[in-house]
Motif scaffolding. Structure first.
Motif, PDB file in Angstrom:
ATOM      1  N   ILE A 169       0.866  -1.185   0.000  1.00  0.00           N
ATOM      2  CA  ILE A 169       0.000   0.000   0.000  1.00  0.00           C
ATOM      3  C   ILE A 169       0.901   1.233   0.000  1.00  0.00           C
ATOM      4  O   ILE A 169       1.769   1.360   0.867  1.00  0.00           O
ATOM      5  CB  ILE A 169      -0.846   0.072   1.292  1.00  0.00           C
ATOM      6  CG1 ILE A 169      -1.514  -1.266   1.609  1.00  0.00           C
ATOM      7  CG2 ILE A 169      -1.836   1.220   1.237  1.00  0.00           C
ATOM      8  CD1 ILE A 169      -2.677  -1.601   0.752  1.00  0.00           C
ATOM      9  N   VAL A 184       1.007   5.353   0.374  1.00  0.00           N
ATOM     10  CA  VAL A 184       0.228   6.510   0.809  1.00  0.00           C
ATOM     11  C   VAL A 184       0.873   7.761   0.204  1.00  0.00           C
ATOM     12  O   VAL A 184       2.032   8.075   0.487  1.00  0.00           O
ATOM     13  CB  VAL A 184       0.188   6.615   2.348  1.00  0.00           C
ATOM     14  CG1 VAL A 184      -0.712   7.758   2.784  1.00  0.00           C
ATOM     15  CG2 VAL A 184      -0.285   5.304   2.970  1.00  0.00           C
ATOM     16  N   VAL A 216      -3.171   4.937  -1.942  1.00  0.00           N
ATOM     17  CA  VAL A 216      -4.101   5.679  -1.099  1.00  0.00           C
ATOM     18  C   VAL A 216      -3.688   7.147  -1.127  1.00  0.00           C
ATOM     19  O   VAL A 216      -2.596   7.508  -0.701  1.00  0.00           O
ATOM     20  CB  VAL A 216      -4.077   5.163   0.353  1.00  0.00           C
ATOM     21  CG1 VAL A 216      -4.995   5.996   1.239  1.00  0.00           C
ATOM     22  CG2 VAL A 216      -4.481   3.695   0.407  1.00  0.00           C
ATOM     23  N   LEU A 226     -12.511   6.393   0.642  1.00  0.00           N
ATOM     24  CA  LEU A 226     -12.431   5.394   1.712  1.00  0.00           C
ATOM     25  C   LEU A 226     -12.896   5.917   3.056  1.00  0.00           C
ATOM     26  O   LEU A 226     -13.274   5.156   3.937  1.00  0.00           O
ATOM     27  CB  LEU A 226     -10.997   4.885   1.858  1.00  0.00           C
ATOM     28  CG  LEU A 226     -10.432   4.100   0.680  1.00  0.00           C
ATOM     29  CD1 LEU A 226      -8.970   3.792   0.914  1.00  0.00           C
ATOM     30  CD2 LEU A 226     -11.221   2.826   0.463  1.00  0.00           C
ATOM     31  N   CYS A 242     -10.946   4.216   8.260  1.00  0.00           N
ATOM     32  CA  CYS A 242     -10.191   4.336   7.001  1.00  0.00           C
ATOM     33  C   CYS A 242      -9.314   3.108   6.786  1.00  0.00           C
ATOM     34  O   CYS A 242      -9.241   2.572   5.681  1.00  0.00           O
ATOM     35  CB  CYS A 242      -9.289   5.573   7.014  1.00  0.00           C
ATOM     36  SG  CYS A 242     -10.169   7.097   6.765  1.00  0.00           S
ATOM     37  N   TRP A 243      -8.642   2.686   7.864  1.00  0.00           N
ATOM     38  CA  TRP A 243      -7.748   1.536   7.722  1.00  0.00           C
ATOM     39  C   TRP A 243      -8.556   0.273   7.347  1.00  0.00           C
ATOM     40  O   TRP A 243      -8.142  -0.499   6.484  1.00  0.00           O
ATOM     41  CB  TRP A 243      -6.925   1.304   8.983  1.00  0.00           C
ATOM     42  CG  TRP A 243      -6.189  -0.012   8.911  1.00  0.00           C
ATOM     43  CD1 TRP A 243      -6.397  -1.117   9.659  1.00  0.00           C
ATOM     44  CD2 TRP A 243      -5.154  -0.375   7.973  1.00  0.00           C
ATOM     45  NE1 TRP A 243      -5.570  -2.139   9.270  1.00  0.00           N
ATOM     46  CE2 TRP A 243      -4.797  -1.709   8.226  1.00  0.00           C
ATOM     47  CE3 TRP A 243      -4.511   0.310   6.926  1.00  0.00           C
ATOM     48  CZ2 TRP A 243      -3.821  -2.388   7.502  1.00  0.00           C
ATOM     49  CZ3 TRP A 243      -3.532  -0.365   6.187  1.00  0.00           C
ATOM     50  CH2 TRP A 243      -3.197  -1.684   6.482  1.00  0.00           C
ATOM     51  N   VAL A 297      -9.205   0.509   3.772  1.00  0.00           N
ATOM     52  CA  VAL A 297      -7.987   0.252   2.987  1.00  0.00           C
ATOM     53  C   VAL A 297      -7.758  -1.250   2.884  1.00  0.00           C
ATOM     54  O   VAL A 297      -7.523  -1.799   1.799  1.00  0.00           O
ATOM     55  CB  VAL A 297      -6.739   0.921   3.631  1.00  0.00           C
ATOM     56  CG1 VAL A 297      -5.450   0.412   2.981  1.00  0.00           C
ATOM     57  CG2 VAL A 297      -6.816   2.440   3.513  1.00  0.00           C
ATOM     58  N   ARG A 310     -10.323  -2.848   0.667  1.00  0.00           N
ATOM     59  CA  ARG A 310     -10.118  -2.456  -0.728  1.00  0.00           C
ATOM     60  C   ARG A 310      -8.870  -3.123  -1.320  1.00  0.00           C
ATOM     61  O   ARG A 310      -8.868  -3.559  -2.469  1.00  0.00           O
ATOM     62  CB  ARG A 310     -10.008  -0.924  -0.792  1.00  0.00           C
ATOM     63  CG  ARG A 310      -9.765  -0.350  -2.151  1.00  0.00           C
ATOM     64  CD  ARG A 310     -10.910  -0.692  -3.076  1.00  0.00           C
ATOM     65  NE  ARG A 310     -10.418  -0.810  -4.437  1.00  0.00           N
ATOM     66  CZ  ARG A 310     -10.294   0.210  -5.280  1.00  0.00           C
ATOM     67  NH1 ARG A 310     -10.692   1.410  -4.922  1.00  0.00           N
ATOM     68  NH2 ARG A 310      -9.802   0.045  -6.483  1.00  0.00           N
ATOM     69  N   ALA A 311      -7.809  -3.216  -0.523  1.00  0.00           N
ATOM     70  CA  ALA A 311      -6.563  -3.820  -1.030  1.00  0.00           C
ATOM     71  C   ALA A 311      -6.810  -5.277  -1.354  1.00  0.00           C
ATOM     72  O   ALA A 311      -6.328  -5.791  -2.363  1.00  0.00           O
ATOM     73  CB  ALA A 311      -5.446  -3.678  -0.015  1.00  0.00           C
TER      74      ALA A 311
END
Ligand code: SF4
Ligand code: SF4
Lengths: 286, 304
Positions: free
Chosen positions: B4, B6, B192, B248, B280-281, B284, B287-288
């Motif tokens: 991921i 950022v 992200v 997100l 949010c995490w 993430v 979504r990942a």
């Protein structure tokens, strides 16, 4: 005089400071240019709303092999420091994203079959915002070569006039290119450990470049400015301005307005900063 | 293992504090990389002991032998980087900061006056933090070559993550959309983008999302300081939706955040912000997983 507004850390308020300095200098009737060379993410136009008078697509020269007289000798490959050209038995493979457009392979090619072709890297815009001359550069998305565009924007600043340059953040290639030709540097920071850490590096870059630097502390009350001030004092770096966090400023920035138009204390603060920037230098070169 | 990255386009939107918070939430199965090598700040938020630093050398710098140089000026004209100047008749000076070590000056010099020295460009190390190893570096200011250093850190961290069988590789990316960003985002599973409701941040976000599309990377957005300006928030949400990119989560602004960061603690210690960051995490992570599944599907389709 060319004043470059830079910062190690991004988002500390470079554009806020540089657009205001340029705007207020123009209000004083000075012949001033605002040049945005944060070419990956140029934002000055959002606040100055310039009338764009000219646009120019900037190109660099990249090697190309037009027709097939390549002998596959590999001299170009041996020369290239960036592994951007690979010899095949009777031609070469060129990796444009690795090429630094130095032109060396074309010079050393024994049968002289390599030539150079223009490659577009981005757009330079020239215009006016009231009395202010406006310049900015915008690198094409996906283009790795930003420094030639920065140099092109800087080349368009008229010698002998006042110029305020909005530099990219960091301390790498793009920032170094933005400092070229500068007379003075203003580093914008914030009173957090991040701000201090990155300011140290930015200051080191200014010293390597032999440029005198002053500091602006933005949002001076959000965090702890004591370590920052102690550092600046020890390093004998002058604090040219420091101001507090004001939600009114944040609102103006959020609306894409020049905050100085609606927040009188801020306009005064930048007027003082401009005086300090235009005054003969007393801090000397470090 | 999922990678991921950022990023933000515009600096100062909160990339680093989000990366640190995500690391804490990732359940000790994470390897971290600070890919913002010319303003590396993640280590300031994550305590731990560093391995002995390793030197990073990149490229070389030209040196002009003043005894051999006759000041003919051929190299000055040939250098595309403006690194050479005729200082006084018969003397050429080189500006180290501008030199890219390409070697063109050596080719044109009739007096064989040019030689090269390797350039020390920085150092890098691995820190043992409470959440997992952090690969971080410091570039010598003005040394350039940041993209190459980012690539080196990514390679090192990938090896480390595989050895440790970590579930996550979290990359704190550089600002902008240029060469170090290309090196930081290439081959990741999810980009992200942390943004805020201002015209500058939105403008830079759009350029960043365009880059993600060009690199064919799945991208998603986190809106930080979402309550600062409702009109701005609407604009960001509309722009993100128009691109078909998922939002997100939204995290409120709290002036306590910069104070906590100044004190060396992170987002998760601010109550109102904590819940939003946790959400949010979770988004993430979900979504990942999905991004990866659909990439695998595409791969299967391609194989068929
Ligand atoms: S122009 Fe320079 S960098 Fe580009 S391929 Fe030729 S030798 Fe390499
Ligand atoms: S090595 Fe290349 S960049 Fe450096 S001075 Fe020589 S020609 Fe210029």
């Amino acid at each position: 005089m060319r004043l470059v507004v830079a910062s190690g850390k991004g988002g500390t308020g470079k554009t806020l400071v540089s657009t205001h300095l340029a705007w207020l200098a123009a209000e004083r009737g000075l012949d001033v240019t605002y040049a945005d060379v944060d070419v990956e993410t140029p934002n000055g136009h959002l606040f100055l709303a310039p009338v764009v008078e000219r646009e120019h697509r900037h190109t660099v020269l990249l090697p190309s092999l037009p027709f097939g007289h390549c002998t596959g000798c590999g001299v170009c490959h041996d020369f290239c420091q960036y592994n951007a050209i690979l010899p095949l038995p009777d031609s070469v493979l060129i990796f444009p994203e690795l090429c630094h457009n130095c032109g060396g392979c074309v010079r050393v090619c024994p049968p002289a079959v390599l030539s150079e072709v223009p490659h577009e890297v981005g757009t330079v815009r020239e215009g006016r915002a009231g009395n202010l001359r406006f310049l900015d550069g915008r690198v094409d998305v996906g283009e790795p070569r930003a420094t030639p565009l920065i140099q092109e924007v800087l080349r368009r600043i008229d010698a002998g006039t006042l110029a305020v340059v909005d530099a990219p953040p960091g301390t790498s290639c793009n920032t170094t290119a933005a400092l070229s030709g500068a007379d003075r540097v203003l580093l914008v920071t914030e009173p957090t450990p991040f701000g201090l850490h990155d300011l140290r590096l930015a200051l080191q870059l200014c010293r390597t470049a032999g440029l005198p630097a002053g500091v602006v502390i933005n949002r001076a009350d959000l965090g702890d400015d004591r370590p920052l001030r102690a550092f600046l004092e020890a390093e004998r770096v002058p604090v040219r301005a420091a101001w507090r966090y004001d939600p009114e400023l944040a609102v103006a920035v959020a609306r894409g307005e020049l905050a100085g138009r609606r927040v009188p204390w801020f306009r005064d603060a930048v007027e003082h900063l401009l005086d300090a920037c235009l005054a003969p230098q007393e801090d000397g070169r470090s | 293992m999922k990678q991921i990255v950022v990023v933000s386009g515009k600096g100062g939107t909160g990339k680093t504090s989000f990366t640190a918070a995500f690391a804490e939430l990732a359940g000790r199965s994470v390897v971290l990389v600070d890919a913002d090598v010319d303003a590396a700040n993640l280590a300031l938020l994550l305590d731990g002991s560093d391995e002995p630093p390793r030197e990073y050398q990149a490229g070389r710098l030209a040196r002009i032998d003043p005894v051999r140089c006759t000041g003919c000026g051929l190299c000055v004209d040939a250098c595309r980087f403006d690194a050479l100047h005729l200082a006084e008749p018969h003397r050429v000076v080189l500006q180290d900061l501008a030199c890219e070590g390409c070697g063109v000056c050596a080719v044109v010099c009739p007096e064989d006056a040019v030689s090269f020295v390797p350039q020390r460009a920085g150092q890098w190390t691995v820190r043992d933090t409470a959440f997992g190893p952090l690969v971080h570096a410091e570039l010598v200011p003005g040394a350039g070559n940041s993209g190459k250093l980012v690539a080196l850190l990514r390679e090192t961290s990938r090896g480390l993550a595989e050895r440790l069988a970590a579930s996550w590789l979290l990359i704190d990316g550089p600002p902008g959309i240029g060469c170090p960003v290309h090196a930081a985002v290439t081959g990741t599973d999810l980009l992200v983008a942390v943004t805020e409701p201002t015209p500058s941040a939105l403008h830079d976000l759009e350029r960043l999302l365009e880059l993600a599309a060009r690199f064919r990377l799945p991208a998603a957005v986190v809106l930080n300081k979402a309550d600062l300006d409702p009109a701005g928030t609407d604009l960001v949400e509309a722009a993100v939706a128009a691109r078909g990119v998922e939002l997100l989560g939204r995290v409120p602004f709290d002036p306590e955040v910069p104070r906590r960061l100044a004190a060396g603690t992170g987002l998760l210690t601010v109550p109102g912000v904590r819940d939003a960051v946790v959400a949010c995490w979770a988004a993430v992570a979900r979504r990942a997983g999905r991004a990866n599944a659909s990439a695998a599907e595409e791969g299967r389709d391609a194989a068929v």
